[in-house]
Design a protein around this motif. Structure first.
Motif, short mmCIF file in Angstrom:
data_model
loop_
_atom_site.label_atom_id
_atom_site.label_comp_id
_atom_site.label_asym_id
_atom_site.label_seq_id
_atom_site.Cartn_x
_atom_site.Cartn_y
_atom_site.Cartn_z
N LEU A 1 0.79 -1.15 -0.02
CA LEU A 1 0.17 0.03 0.22
C LEU A 1 0.82 1.30 -0.18
CD1 LEU A 1 -3.04 -1.13 2.57
CD2 LEU A 1 -3.10 -0.55 0.03
N ARG A 2 1.81 1.08 0.79
CA ARG A 2 2.91 2.36 0.69
C ARG A 2 3.45 2.62 -0.64
NH1 ARG A 2 6.91 3.63 5.25
NH2 ARG A 2 6.38 5.67 4.34
N SER A 3 3.75 1.55 -1.27
CA SER A 3 4.31 1.77 -2.77
C SER A 3 3.12 2.34 -3.79
CB SER A 3 4.80 0.51 -3.30
OG SER A 3 5.74 -0.20 -2.59
N LEU A 4 2.16 1.49 -3.71
CA LEU A 4 0.86 2.30 -4.59
C LEU A 4 0.56 3.50 -4.12
CD1 LEU A 4 -1.47 -0.67 -4.47
CD2 LEU A 4 0.16 -0.30 -6.32
N GLN A 5 0.77 3.92 -2.79
CA GLN A 5 0.53 5.46 -2.50
C GLN A 5 1.52 6.40 -3.27
OE1 GLN A 5 1.02 6.40 1.92
NE2 GLN A 5 -1.22 7.12 1.64
N ARG B 1 -5.61 1.73 -14.30
CA ARG B 1 -4.58 2.41 -13.66
C ARG B 1 -3.47 1.59 -13.25
NH1 ARG B 1 -6.69 7.61 -10.58
NH2 ARG B 1 -4.33 7.79 -10.34
N LEU B 2 -4.00 0.62 -12.29
CA LEU B 2 -3.23 -0.56 -11.51
C LEU B 2 -2.37 -1.07 -12.61
CD1 LEU B 2 -5.72 -1.63 -9.08
CD2 LEU B 2 -3.79 -0.29 -8.48
N LEU C 1 3.03 5.87 -5.81
CA LEU C 1 2.73 5.91 -7.53
C LEU C 1 1.39 6.42 -7.62
CD1 LEU C 1 4.08 2.26 -8.15
CD2 LEU C 1 5.03 4.39 -8.86
N ASP C 2 0.81 7.23 -6.64
CA ASP C 2 -0.57 7.97 -6.65
C ASP C 2 -1.53 7.39 -7.16
OD1 ASP C 2 -1.70 10.55 -6.57
OD2 ASP C 2 -1.39 11.12 -8.41
N VAL C 3 -1.80 5.94 -6.55
CA VAL C 3 -2.77 5.15 -7.01
C VAL C 3 -3.83 5.36 -5.94
CG1 VAL C 3 -3.58 2.79 -7.27
CG2 VAL C 3 -1.45 3.57 -8.16
N PRO C 4 -4.96 5.38 -6.37
CA PRO C 4 -6.41 5.42 -5.49
C PRO C 4 -6.33 4.15 -4.65
CG PRO C 4 -7.06 6.09 -7.61
CD PRO C 4 -5.69 5.51 -7.86
N CYS C 5 -5.98 4.48 -3.38
CA CYS C 5 -6.10 3.39 -2.29
C CYS C 5 -5.91 3.78 -0.91
CB CYS C 5 -4.74 2.41 -2.48
SG CYS C 5 -3.21 3.08 -2.13
N VAL C 6 -6.24 3.10 0.06
CA VAL C 6 -6.37 3.38 1.40
C VAL C 6 -4.99 3.65 1.83
CG1 VAL C 6 -8.47 2.08 1.84
CG2 VAL C 6 -6.37 1.04 1.98
N ASP C 7 -5.10 4.71 2.89
CA ASP C 7 -3.61 4.96 3.47
C ASP C 7 -3.29 3.88 4.32
OD1 ASP C 7 -3.78 7.24 1.58
OD2 ASP C 7 -4.47 8.46 3.43
N VAL D 1 1.09 8.07 -19.61
CA VAL D 1 -0.33 8.60 -19.83
C VAL D 1 -0.78 8.69 -17.95
CG1 VAL D 1 -2.77 8.81 -20.20
CG2 VAL D 1 -1.23 7.81 -21.80
N ASP D 2 -0.98 9.77 -17.50
CA ASP D 2 -1.22 9.97 -16.12
C ASP D 2 -2.73 10.40 -15.75
OD1 ASP D 2 -0.66 9.80 -13.39
OD2 ASP D 2 0.10 11.91 -13.30
N ALA D 3 -3.37 10.04 -14.98
CA ALA D 3 -4.76 10.38 -14.52
C ALA D 3 -4.88 11.57 -13.67
CB ALA D 3 -5.57 9.20 -13.93
N GLY D 4 -6.03 12.17 -13.64
CA GLY D 4 -6.18 13.23 -12.87
C GLY D 4 -6.18 14.59 -13.45
#
Length: 425
Positions: A72-76, A141-142, A78-84, A284-287
């Motif tokens: 989860l820290r790695s995904l965070q 996105r993932l 990478l700016d992926v929508p996930c819980v902190d 390509v980046d979202a947002g």
């Protein structure tokens, strides 16, 4: 607490030490438990108050807790929508010295709901489709960052309202793995897992009489395949056209921007004769819209919410004829004279119903319906008052109650959505 507790934490909060880690999670006192909606999980999960916010605590093995925390820290990053992720707590023992399971602690995603809490008596066909579409966007996105989920499902996702649609957040990364890139076979495997799991989840609801009769669980679950492939092709596919049609380069960029994605780099090649051009977005980046709104106003909103607020901002700017103002100055004026007064007009007891950006979007929708029904341009102040009294007061808080002792979900009253506003006005 007995024993030597080990806490690995991403935050500095001494209040973590005050929680009863010497007790199994299912025996924690009710005054510690936060009444929030939760989805189905293979592990025991409880929501708990901590220092003015809410955390989710999941009991699991030491290895899985540490692995998911790091993922989860790695995904965070990478700016992926996930819980902190907040902490991993190990070496727990009870008062008799008996070992207890390790726990993973994450921050509760405010205004988010599991899919089972997004309906009252029945899940409607269009709601189910919007949930699946949101999950398809998240999965794309993932996959673009090289993440193989391995257990894609509605149950492993949280949803936040996003201007008539939903935004999906990954909540369970236990089975996930990050690679430098995914093969087509890995992507197809994740997609098939998603299709089967979603069909099973919706069939389960249908068996309990919790879906509209018109809803076909298999057809809705197949929708994630179509939505995923369409978006994946748009974001990564190459395009070839005659060199005289160079305007199509800008068209491709605008089309990607309209989907909420920014292009960091675009590969453009011509053939030997120079008569044809081939383009392909490389990164390509979202947002796109949420970043523009944040830059102009400081408002942090979901992508569709940002798109809607920016449309209102652009309409406001277009009406400022004769004024020589740059974009940032217009945005500041719109924020101070339009958006913030609307948010302040919401009564204190109703402020927890929705996020401010979602409230504003729904108010704009309500104003449009009023204007159509009454064949006049309804003033903003009148629309705000009508929205509060005729729509917002009939909504439940997104903090749907659950029974702390049993964990059973108390279904809310029917929530009026965009399709019901016509009847109310």
């Amino acid at each position: 607490m007995s024993g030597s507790l080990n806490i690995t934490s991403a935050i500095v909060d001494p209040a973590l030490l005050d929680l009863p880690w010497n007790r199994p999670l299912d025996t924690w006192p009710d005054d510690s438990i936060a009444a929030l909606p939760k989805g189905i999980s293979r592990h025991l999960v409880r929501f708990v108050h901590l220092s003015g916010y809410v955390i989710a605590i999941k009991e699991t093995s030491v290895e899985l807790a540490r692995r998911e925390y790091e993922m989860l820290r790695s995904l965070q990053r990478l700016d992926v929508p996930c819980v902190d992720p907040i902490a991993v707590i190990t070496n727990r023992t009870d008062d008799d010295g008996e070992p207890l399971e390790a726990v993973l602690v994450t921050r509760h995603l405010k205004f988010s709901l599991p899919y089972r809490a997004l309906y009252s008596q029945r899940l409607r066909d269009d709601t189910a489709t919007r949930l699946v579409d949101a999950l398809a966007v998240l999965l794309v996105r993932l996959h673009m960052i090289g993440f193989f989920w391995g257990d894609v499902s509605l149950s492993n996702t949280l949803f936040r309202r996003d201007a008539g649609a939903f935004a999906a957040y990954l909540v369970d990364a236990e089975t996930g793995q990050l690679y430098n890139g995914l093969s087509n076979g890995q992507r197809e495997n994740d997609l098939e897992i998603a299709r089967v799991n979603i069909a099973g989840e919706l069939l389960d609801l249908a068996a309990g009489g919790r879906t509209d009769e018109s809803l076909d669980p298999v057809e809705v679950s197949d929708g994630i395949v179509a939505a995923y492939r369409s978006l994946w092709t748009e974001l990564t596919g190459s395009e070839s056209f005659a060199s005289s049609e160079r305007w199509r380069i800008s068209q491709r960029v605008e089309r990607l921007n309209s989907l909420g994605f920014d292009i960091e780099e675009l590969a453009i090649k011509t053939d030997d004769s120079g008569t044809r051009v081939r383009i392909q977005p490389k990164v390509v980046d979202a947002g796109h819209h949420s970043r523009r709104l944040l830059r102009l106003t400081g408002l942090d909103a979901q992508e569709n919410q940002a798109r809607r607020l920016l449309n209102d901002l652009d309409s406001y700017a277009a009406a400022l004829t004769g004024k020589d103002l740059d974009e940032e100055m217009v945005a500041h004026e719109w924020l101070a004279t339009v958006f913030e007064p609307v948010v302040r007009a919401i009564p204190r007891d109703l402020k927890g119903r929705l996020e401010p950006a979602e409230m504003y979007h729904q108010m704009l929708e309500h104003r449009w319906y009023l204007s159509q029904n009454e064949s006049r341009d309804v003033p903003l102040a009148e629309a705000v008052g009508s929205y509060i009294e005729n729509v917002l007061r009939f909504r439940r808080d997104e903090d749907t109650m659950i029974d702390p002792a049993t964990g059973t979900l108390t279904l809310p009253v029917e929530v009026p959505d965009e399709d019901d506003w016509r009847a109310r006005v």
